[in-house]
Design a protein around this motif. Structure first.
Motif, PDB file in Angstrom:
ATOM      1  N   ALA A  72       0.827  -1.208   0.000  1.00  0.00           N
ATOM      2  CA  ALA A  72       0.000   0.000   0.000  1.00  0.00           C
ATOM      3  C   ALA A  72       0.858   1.253   0.000  1.00  0.00           C
ATOM      4  O   ALA A  72       1.880   1.335   0.706  1.00  0.00           O
ATOM      5  CB  ALA A  72      -0.921   0.001   1.208  1.00  0.00           C
ATOM      6  N   GLU A  73       0.453   2.235  -0.811  1.00  0.00           N
ATOM      7  CA  GLU A  73       1.129   3.534  -0.857  1.00  0.00           C
ATOM      8  C   GLU A  73       0.068   4.622  -0.924  1.00  0.00           C
ATOM      9  O   GLU A  73      -1.100   4.365  -1.212  1.00  0.00           O
ATOM     10  CB  GLU A  73       2.051   3.630  -2.073  1.00  0.00           C
ATOM     11  CG  GLU A  73       3.188   2.620  -2.082  1.00  0.00           C
ATOM     12  CD  GLU A  73       4.039   2.761  -3.335  1.00  0.00           C
ATOM     13  OE1 GLU A  73       3.822   3.737  -4.095  1.00  0.00           O
ATOM     14  OE2 GLU A  73       4.904   1.897  -3.559  1.00  0.00           O
ATOM     15  N   ARG A  74       0.523   5.866  -0.673  1.00  0.00           N
ATOM     16  CA  ARG A  74      -0.404   6.992  -0.673  1.00  0.00           C
ATOM     17  C   ARG A  74      -1.147   7.097  -2.000  1.00  0.00           C
ATOM     18  O   ARG A  74      -2.349   7.389  -2.019  1.00  0.00           O
ATOM     19  CB  ARG A  74       0.363   8.283  -0.377  1.00  0.00           C
ATOM     20  CG  ARG A  74      -0.474   9.554  -0.419  1.00  0.00           C
ATOM     21  CD  ARG A  74      -1.608   9.554   0.584  1.00  0.00           C
ATOM     22  NE  ARG A  74      -1.163   9.337   1.957  1.00  0.00           N
ATOM     23  CZ  ARG A  74      -1.985   9.166   2.978  1.00  0.00           C
ATOM     24  NH1 ARG A  74      -3.302   9.125   2.778  1.00  0.00           N
ATOM     25  NH2 ARG A  74      -1.513   8.966   4.186  1.00  0.00           N
ATOM     26  N   HIS A  75      -0.448   6.883  -3.132  1.00  0.00           N
ATOM     27  CA  HIS A  75      -1.080   7.025  -4.450  1.00  0.00           C
ATOM     28  C   HIS A  75      -1.343   5.673  -5.113  1.00  0.00           C
ATOM     29  O   HIS A  75      -1.686   5.625  -6.292  1.00  0.00           O
ATOM     30  CB  HIS A  75      -0.196   7.881  -5.360  1.00  0.00           C
ATOM     31  CG  HIS A  75       0.047   9.254  -4.803  1.00  0.00           C
ATOM     32  ND1 HIS A  75      -0.959  10.176  -4.642  1.00  0.00           N
ATOM     33  CD2 HIS A  75       1.186   9.839  -4.330  1.00  0.00           C
ATOM     34  CE1 HIS A  75      -0.465  11.283  -4.114  1.00  0.00           C
ATOM     35  NE2 HIS A  75       0.846  11.102  -3.897  1.00  0.00           N
ATOM     36  N   ALA A  77      -3.315   2.726  -3.386  1.00  0.00           N
ATOM     37  CA  ALA A  77      -3.946   2.102  -2.232  1.00  0.00           C
ATOM     38  C   ALA A  77      -4.238   0.633  -2.488  1.00  0.00           C
ATOM     39  O   ALA A  77      -4.436   0.204  -3.629  1.00  0.00           O
ATOM     40  CB  ALA A  77      -5.242   2.831  -1.904  1.00  0.00           C
ATOM     41  N   THR A  79      -7.093  -2.026  -1.679  1.00  0.00           N
ATOM     42  CA  THR A  79      -8.505  -2.011  -1.289  1.00  0.00           C
ATOM     43  C   THR A  79      -8.932  -3.399  -0.828  1.00  0.00           C
ATOM     44  O   THR A  79      -8.665  -4.388  -1.510  1.00  0.00           O
ATOM     45  CB  THR A  79      -9.385  -1.550  -2.455  1.00  0.00           C
ATOM     46  OG1 THR A  79      -8.971  -0.231  -2.860  1.00  0.00           O
ATOM     47  CG2 THR A  79     -10.848  -1.507  -2.048  1.00  0.00           C
ATOM     48  N   ASP A 122      -4.865   6.434   7.899  1.00  0.00           N
ATOM     49  CA  ASP A 122      -4.136   5.915   6.743  1.00  0.00           C
ATOM     50  C   ASP A 122      -5.046   5.159   5.785  1.00  0.00           C
ATOM     51  O   ASP A 122      -4.604   4.324   4.991  1.00  0.00           O
ATOM     52  CB  ASP A 122      -2.998   4.985   7.199  1.00  0.00           C
ATOM     53  CG  ASP A 122      -1.863   5.751   7.864  1.00  0.00           C
ATOM     54  OD1 ASP A 122      -1.684   6.933   7.531  1.00  0.00           O
ATOM     55  OD2 ASP A 122      -1.166   5.168   8.720  1.00  0.00           O
ATOM     56  N   THR A 123      -6.347   5.478   5.875  1.00  0.00           N
ATOM     57  CA  THR A 123      -7.331   4.853   4.993  1.00  0.00           C
ATOM     58  C   THR A 123      -8.313   5.912   4.512  1.00  0.00           C
ATOM     59  O   THR A 123      -8.231   7.079   4.915  1.00  0.00           O
ATOM     60  CB  THR A 123      -8.112   3.749   5.738  1.00  0.00           C
ATOM     61  OG1 THR A 123      -9.030   4.374   6.661  1.00  0.00           O
ATOM     62  CG2 THR A 123      -7.181   2.819   6.506  1.00  0.00           C
ATOM     63  N   ASP A 124      -9.262   5.474   3.684  1.00  0.00           N
ATOM     64  CA  ASP A 124     -10.329   6.393   3.277  1.00  0.00           C
ATOM     65  C   ASP A 124     -11.534   6.302   4.203  1.00  0.00           C
ATOM     66  O   ASP A 124     -12.549   6.947   3.961  1.00  0.00           O
ATOM     67  CB  ASP A 124     -10.732   6.131   1.827  1.00  0.00           C
ATOM     68  CG  ASP A 124     -11.407   4.761   1.631  1.00  0.00           C
ATOM     69  OD1 ASP A 124     -11.402   3.937   2.605  1.00  0.00           O
ATOM     70  OD2 ASP A 124     -11.900   4.486   0.533  1.00  0.00           O
ATOM     71  N   ALA A 131      -9.924   1.584   1.440  1.00  0.00           N
ATOM     72  CA  ALA A 131      -8.680   1.810   0.704  1.00  0.00           C
ATOM     73  C   ALA A 131      -7.581   2.126   1.703  1.00  0.00           C
ATOM     74  O   ALA A 131      -7.676   3.112   2.450  1.00  0.00           O
ATOM     75  CB  ALA A 131      -8.858   2.951  -0.288  1.00  0.00           C
ATOM     76  N   HIS A 133      -3.797   3.235   2.546  1.00  0.00           N
ATOM     77  CA  HIS A 133      -2.797   4.053   1.859  1.00  0.00           C
ATOM     78  C   HIS A 133      -1.384   3.874   2.401  1.00  0.00           C
ATOM     79  O   HIS A 133      -0.457   4.528   1.913  1.00  0.00           O
ATOM     80  CB  HIS A 133      -3.172   5.538   1.976  1.00  0.00           C
ATOM     81  CG  HIS A 133      -4.492   5.871   1.367  1.00  0.00           C
ATOM     82  ND1 HIS A 133      -4.758   5.751   0.022  1.00  0.00           N
ATOM     83  CD2 HIS A 133      -5.649   6.314   1.929  1.00  0.00           C
ATOM     84  CE1 HIS A 133      -5.999   6.119  -0.230  1.00  0.00           C
ATOM     85  NE2 HIS A 133      -6.577   6.461   0.923  1.00  0.00           N
TER      86      HIS A 133
END
Length: 407
Positions: A72-75, A77, A79, A122-124, A131, A133
């Motif tokens: 997982a990365e910031r750009h 994600a 899911t 660190d998620t949506d 997601a 991140h």
């Protein structure tokens, strides 16, 4: 009754020991947690549970397998579906399947199969799917069972003074009450026909009575329980009648006033030859003292001048009360500092002057008079001048006893 000649003065240390020997240890009793603050624990406390009792989440977020979100990365994600919510307090915990996440709240049990928690930041924040991140390492944001306390650990030792953290710990391991040394029950009796209750008008020759409330407050500050009886007139019969109904209800009788060498000394007249010995202590202020056992009840009689009474409590009664209630440390903290002024002390008596200590300097507050209560109230220490010293020069080192509020 004719006055009995007083014996030669005894030392402060000897009289302190005499008073301490009068008051036996209080019994051990079980008390509800809220009634235990300030009391001394009477037995070791062994935890019947572990703390935490189960692996739980340290964050609001998502319980996951660390391997499932390793990329997982910031750009970019990762899911995952979220089939289960785990609020704090849920007991039917569903195992986490690979490739899924369970939404979890702080303090909730970590489901079997999960080895990390991703914090919600660190998620949506998704409810059906989330997601992620950022990756997490195994063990991240998980409080492990027994990390704080293991079942069978001794968490508190006998002799500790219980404060709010200790009471909180006892509650956390499931205890509703604790074995403690019971507070000493003290009957405080103030005598004198000249005394008037605060709030009433004074006639010429009368004064407001303050010793009983002052001494009762001091008893309570030390952790004891105080009952106040006021305004026994200078009459032996009235004195005996006043205390008779209370003798079986308390552990100690403390009086103030009526112990000096003059006429109308009702306490001395009522208790001389009744198991109480009146003496002089080599101290200033507070020389006239009395102690003993009357009809099975320990008795300590204090002088009537307010500073003498307060100082006598500090020197003789407070340590004895604390020892009886199981305290290991019974004396006030001490410091050695320099005097900001010259002090003069009578020969062969240990003098205690009121003072205010700040840093390594102590400034006397008021004079040595035993009636100067305002200076006692303004002091944060007592300056101790030993028996063999008659003059303390400005700048000399002195010992001080630090009272509450000392800085």
């Amino acid at each position: 009754m004719a006055n009995t000649p007083l014996s030669a003065p005894i030392s402060v240390a000897d009289y302190r020991a005499r008073v301490a020997a009068l008051i036996p240890p209080t019994p051990v009793t079980l008390r509800p947690l809220l009634d235990c603050a300030g009391l001394v624990l009477a037995g070791d406390l062994v935890s019947p549970v572990s703390l935490p009792p189960f692996d739980n989440s340290a964050m609001d977020g998502y319980a996951v397998r660390a391997a499932d979100v390793a990329g997982a990365e910031r750009h970019a994600a990762v899911t995952l579906p979220v089939p289960v919510d785990i609020p704090a307090g849920r007991t039917d915990i569903v195992p986490l399947l690979p490739g899924t996440a369970h939404r979890i709240m702080t303090g909730a049990p970590v489901p079997p199969g999960a080895d990390a928690v991703v914090k919600v930041e660190d998620t949506d924040g998704g409810e059906q799917r989330v997601a992620v991140h950022a990756p997490v390492a195994p063990g991240t944001h998980i409080r492990l069972a027994g990390e704080d306390v293991t079942e069978g650990d001794t968490v508190l030792r006998a002799g500790i003074v219980l404060g709010s953290p200790q009471v909180g710990l006892a509650a956390a391991i499931g205890l509703a009450e604790l074995p403690v040394h019971r507070p000493v029950r003290v009957l405080v009796l103030s005598t004198g026909s000249e005394l008037v209750a605060p709030g009433n008008p004074l006639l010429h020759g009368q004064i407001y009575e303050s010793n009983s409330v002052m001494l009762a407050a001091a008893v309570r500050e030390a952790g004891g329980e105080a009952t106040v009886l006021r305004f026994v007139p200078d009459d032996v019969g009235a004195f005996h009648a006043t205390i008779a109904e209370h003798l079986d209800r308390v552990d100690l009788l403390v009086t103030s006033g009526g112990v000096s060498a003059g006429a109308y000394e009702v306490v001395k007249d009522a208790l001389t030859g009744q198991g109480v010995e009146f003496t002089r202590v080599a101290v200033q202020p507070g020389g006239p003292q009395g102690s003993g056992v009357f009809k099975g009840l320990p008795v300590v009689t204090l002088p009537g001048n307010p500073v003498s009474s307060a100082l006598s409590f500090e020197l003789f009664l407070r340590p004895a009360l604390l020892a009886a209630m199981g305290h290991g440390v019974v004396g006030r903290p001490r410091a050695r500092v320099r005097s900001a002024a010259e002090l003069r002390s009578p020969s062969a008596r240990r003098q205690y002057r009121r003072g205010h200590v700040e840093g390594d300097l102590v400034t006397p507050v008021g004079g040595p008079g035993s009636h100067l209560l305002a200076s006692f109230a303004a002091a944060n220490c007592l300056i101790e001048v030993p028996e063999n010293i008659e003059v303390v020069a400005e700048g000399d080192l002195v010992d001080v006893l630090l009272l509450g509020g000392a800085t």
